[in-house]
Design a protein around this motif. Sequence first.
Motif, PDB file in Angstrom:
ATOM      1  N   MET A   1      22.372 -96.597  17.729  1.00  0.00           N
ATOM      2  CA  MET A   1      21.205 -97.280  18.284  1.00  0.00           C
ATOM      3  C   MET A   1      21.092 -98.668  17.695  1.00  0.00           C
ATOM      4  SD  MET A   1      19.300 -95.858  20.550  1.00  0.00           S
ATOM      5  CE  MET A   1      17.797 -96.765  20.268  1.00  0.00           C
ATOM      6  N   GLY A   2      20.684 -99.651  18.506  1.00  0.00           N
ATOM      7  CA  GLY A   2      20.420-100.961  17.985  1.00  0.00           C
ATOM      8  C   GLY A   2      19.174-100.971  17.147  1.00  0.00           C
ATOM      9  N   LYS A   3      19.092-101.937  16.210  1.00  0.00           N
ATOM     10  CA  LYS A   3      17.963-101.998  15.293  1.00  0.00           C
ATOM     11  C   LYS A   3      16.657-102.240  16.025  1.00  0.00           C
ATOM     12  CE  LYS A   3      20.820-103.619  11.445  1.00  0.00           C
ATOM     13  NZ  LYS A   3      21.068-104.710  10.483  1.00  0.00           N
ATOM     14  N   SER A   4      16.715-102.965  17.172  1.00  0.00           N
ATOM     15  CA  SER A   4      15.491-103.323  17.873  1.00  0.00           C
ATOM     16  C   SER A   4      15.192-102.420  19.071  1.00  0.00           C
ATOM     17  CB  SER A   4      15.592-104.785  18.347  1.00  0.00           C
ATOM     18  OG  SER A   4      16.682-104.947  19.235  1.00  0.00           O
ATOM     19  N   ILE A   5      16.073-101.457  19.330  1.00  0.00           N
ATOM     20  CA  ILE A   5      15.884-100.583  20.476  1.00  0.00           C
ATOM     21  C   ILE A   5      15.149 -99.317  20.042  1.00  0.00           C
ATOM     22  CG2 ILE A   5      17.026 -99.263  22.284  1.00  0.00           C
ATOM     23  CD1 ILE A   5      17.348-102.230  22.629  1.00  0.00           C
ATOM     24  N   PRO A   6      14.029 -98.988  20.675  1.00  0.00           N
ATOM     25  CA  PRO A   6      13.321 -97.749  20.334  1.00  0.00           C
ATOM     26  C   PRO A   6      14.223 -96.527  20.525  1.00  0.00           C
ATOM     27  CG  PRO A   6      11.970 -99.157  21.727  1.00  0.00           C
ATOM     28  CD  PRO A   6      13.334 -99.761  21.718  1.00  0.00           C
ATOM     29  N   SER A   7      13.935 -95.463  19.812  1.00  0.00           N
ATOM     30  CA  SER A   7      14.816 -94.291  19.836  1.00  0.00           C
ATOM     31  C   SER A   7      14.050 -92.999  20.128  1.00  0.00           C
ATOM     32  CB  SER A   7      15.540 -94.162  18.490  1.00  0.00           C
ATOM     33  OG  SER A   7      14.599 -94.079  17.433  1.00  0.00           O
ATOM     34  N   LYS A   8      13.042 -93.081  20.974  1.00  0.00           N
ATOM     35  CA  LYS A   8      12.206 -91.915  21.227  1.00  0.00           C
ATOM     36  C   LYS A   8      12.987 -90.777  21.875  1.00  0.00           C
ATOM     37  CE  LYS A   8       7.588 -90.673  22.779  1.00  0.00           C
ATOM     38  NZ  LYS A   8       6.323 -91.157  23.398  1.00  0.00           N
ATOM     39  N   ARG A   9      14.005 -91.117  22.681  1.00  0.00           N
ATOM     40  CA  ARG A   9      14.779 -90.063  23.345  1.00  0.00           C
ATOM     41  C   ARG A   9      15.477 -89.146  22.350  1.00  0.00           C
ATOM     42  NH1 ARG A   9      20.050 -93.029  24.067  1.00  0.00           N
ATOM     43  NH2 ARG A   9      19.657 -94.864  22.818  1.00  0.00           N
ATOM     44  N   ALA A 194      11.065 -90.718  33.187  1.00  0.00           N
ATOM     45  CA  ALA A 194      10.354 -90.442  31.929  1.00  0.00           C
ATOM     46  C   ALA A 194       9.219 -91.438  31.712  1.00  0.00           C
ATOM     47  CB  ALA A 194      11.332 -90.482  30.758  1.00  0.00           C
ATOM     48  N   LYS A 195       7.987 -90.989  31.913  1.00  0.00           N
ATOM     49  CA  LYS A 195       6.830 -91.855  31.724  1.00  0.00           C
ATOM     50  C   LYS A 195       6.591 -92.176  30.248  1.00  0.00           C
ATOM     51  CE  LYS A 195       4.526 -90.111  35.894  1.00  0.00           C
ATOM     52  NZ  LYS A 195       3.314 -89.441  36.452  1.00  0.00           N
ATOM     53  N   TRP A 196       7.098 -91.329  29.357  1.00  0.00           N
ATOM     54  CA  TRP A 196       6.887 -91.505  27.923  1.00  0.00           C
ATOM     55  C   TRP A 196       7.839 -92.526  27.303  1.00  0.00           C
ATOM     56  CZ3 TRP A 196      11.512 -90.237  25.801  1.00  0.00           C
ATOM     57  CH2 TRP A 196      12.326 -89.326  26.503  1.00  0.00           C
ATOM     58  N   LEU A 197       8.800 -93.022  28.088  1.00  0.00           N
ATOM     59  CA  LEU A 197       9.825 -93.919  27.572  1.00  0.00           C
ATOM     60  C   LEU A 197       9.387 -95.375  27.679  1.00  0.00           C
ATOM     61  CD1 LEU A 197      12.775 -93.455  26.504  1.00  0.00           C
ATOM     62  CD2 LEU A 197      13.556 -94.048  28.800  1.00  0.00           C
ATOM     63  N   ARG A 202      14.349 -97.814  28.134  1.00  0.00           N
ATOM     64  CA  ARG A 202      14.819 -97.466  29.480  1.00  0.00           C
ATOM     65  C   ARG A 202      15.873 -98.469  29.964  1.00  0.00           C
ATOM     66  NH1 ARG A 202      11.182 -94.800  32.299  1.00  0.00           N
ATOM     67  NH2 ARG A 202       9.553 -96.190  31.520  1.00  0.00           N
ATOM     68  N   SER A 203      15.586 -99.754  29.786  1.00  0.00           N
ATOM     69  CA  SER A 203      16.503-100.801  30.219  1.00  0.00           C
ATOM     70  C   SER A 203      17.834-100.717  29.481  1.00  0.00           C
ATOM     71  CB  SER A 203      15.874-102.171  29.996  1.00  0.00           C
ATOM     72  OG  SER A 203      16.770-103.207  30.331  1.00  0.00           O
ATOM     73  N   TYR A 204      17.768-100.444  28.181  1.00  0.00           N
ATOM     74  CA  TYR A 204      18.981-100.317  27.367  1.00  0.00           C
ATOM     75  C   TYR A 204      19.873 -99.187  27.873  1.00  0.00           C
ATOM     76  CZ  TYR A 204      21.860 -98.573  23.525  1.00  0.00           C
ATOM     77  OH  TYR A 204      22.892 -98.087  22.776  1.00  0.00           O
ATOM     78  N   THR A 423      25.705-101.638  15.022  1.00  0.00           N
ATOM     79  CA  THR A 423      24.290-101.468  14.728  1.00  0.00           C
ATOM     80  C   THR A 423      24.087-100.231  13.893  1.00  0.00           C
ATOM     81  OG1 THR A 423      24.052-100.269  16.807  1.00  0.00           O
ATOM     82  CG2 THR A 423      23.476-102.591  16.836  1.00  0.00           C
ATOM     83  N   LYS A 424      22.859-100.052  13.445  1.00  0.00           N
ATOM     84  CA  LYS A 424      22.532 -98.913  12.589  1.00  0.00           C
ATOM     85  C   LYS A 424      22.666 -97.618  13.377  1.00  0.00           C
ATOM     86  CE  LYS A 424      18.252 -98.360  11.502  1.00  0.00           C
ATOM     87  NZ  LYS A 424      16.934 -98.587  10.875  1.00  0.00           N
ATOM     88  N   ALA A 425      23.386 -96.639  12.794  1.00  0.00           N
ATOM     89  CA  ALA A 425      23.577 -95.346  13.445  1.00  0.00           C
ATOM     90  C   ALA A 425      22.325 -94.509  13.328  1.00  0.00           C
ATOM     91  CB  ALA A 425      24.766 -94.599  12.815  1.00  0.00           C
TER      92      ALA A 425
END
Length: 426
Positions: A1-9, A194-197, A202-204, A423-425
């Motif tokens: 995952m990228g450092k700036s990309i959320p990881s909720k999934r 996914a409404k929670w995303l 989502r774009s990533y 990026t950070k794993a």
Amino acid sequence: MGKSIPSKRWVRIIPVALLMYTIAYIDKSNVSFAFSGMEKDLGFGATVSGLVTGILFFGYLFTQMAGGYMASRMSPKKIVFYLLIIWGIFAMLTGLVQNLTELLTARFLLGLAEGGVFPSVIVLFSKWFPNKERARATGYWILCQAIGSIIMAPLSGWILYLFNWRYLFFIEGALPLVWAIIWWIFISDDPKQAKWLSEEERSYILTELEKEQKAINTGSEKISYPKAIRDKRVWILLSYLFFEQIGYYGVSMWLPTIVKSFSHQGSVGVGYLTALPWIAAMIGIILNSKHSDKTGERIKHASFPLLIGAVLLIVSVLLGASHPVWSLIVTILAVGTMNSYNGVVWAIPAAIFTSENLGGTVGFINGIANLGGFFGPFIVGFLIQSSGHFMFGTIFNALCLVISGLVILPLATSVSKPKVAQTKAV
């Protein structure tokens, strides 16, 4: 995952899928703890015990390909939801059987119900995790086998201590009926639904997956499903998994009996000791999957664990009852090592096949390969009953693991490495 990309999934999709298939593994494998009571009540021996274990995989053969094919074209979420309910019913009905014929029928029906789940989840993950993350994502999910064994061992031991083998199936068979509700609430078929995303996440995901599909299709005609399953890489993966399944289930289904043979513990003690190899398997899966994503290499990460595990299996049985502590330690290392291929190997098909063919292809591979889950326990049971010793069964398992580890090596020249994220794993 990228450092700036959320990881909720990662914290939404994987835990729910992991626990769902943990329950599947428990309901598939708990028969190994029920053998002693079932053999006495229903009147059969070790060879038939292997048949009882393995007939489930003939059920897989009929529904894996169909389930994966439908998941690629319909809703993986709905398919898994309905199958959770159906397999829960069949798992509980196993506790009502009165003879061997009814038992074999119940196990076959359980396999039919569970068969479509695995390829459906592979399809689901292909919509949520790009290739450079897929070994980790699949590896975290496939921890279900180790977690299922860890939970199943003491849980089944206590149920048998307090009740009997029939209650084992009643209690553990009710779990998927409960989890079906959780699955329906938390799982979405893809990022678009996914409404929670967050929009950023989502774009990533959608951008990365679109790049992957373009790369797979570049310079090639649109491949039909029948043509896809004739691809030589499909048959290499199928052969790899077939022999791996023989060795894996030949070990796992007989592991409680093997541990009991040199530990001389009761059902509760055997339950706790049998959990230890699966803790090692969890560690192995995580480390191997992370390293595969970090380096972008897949084939050696799928091959070497099986080759090393085969050697350790032979060492463990040579130590035997004369060195019970060392035999247990080496058994723990063997199971931990041989299971670490998981996660890595299931990142390979999505890097080869288009999204339209992925589910059916995975179902075709896994459906036939899972027949190894029939032959492994059955042949090992026959060898144990014929020889009165675990040595020949263990040698057979180790040989199958060696064949599996070698047969996949030619794919190293035909499977492209994913681009490694700088990026950070997760």
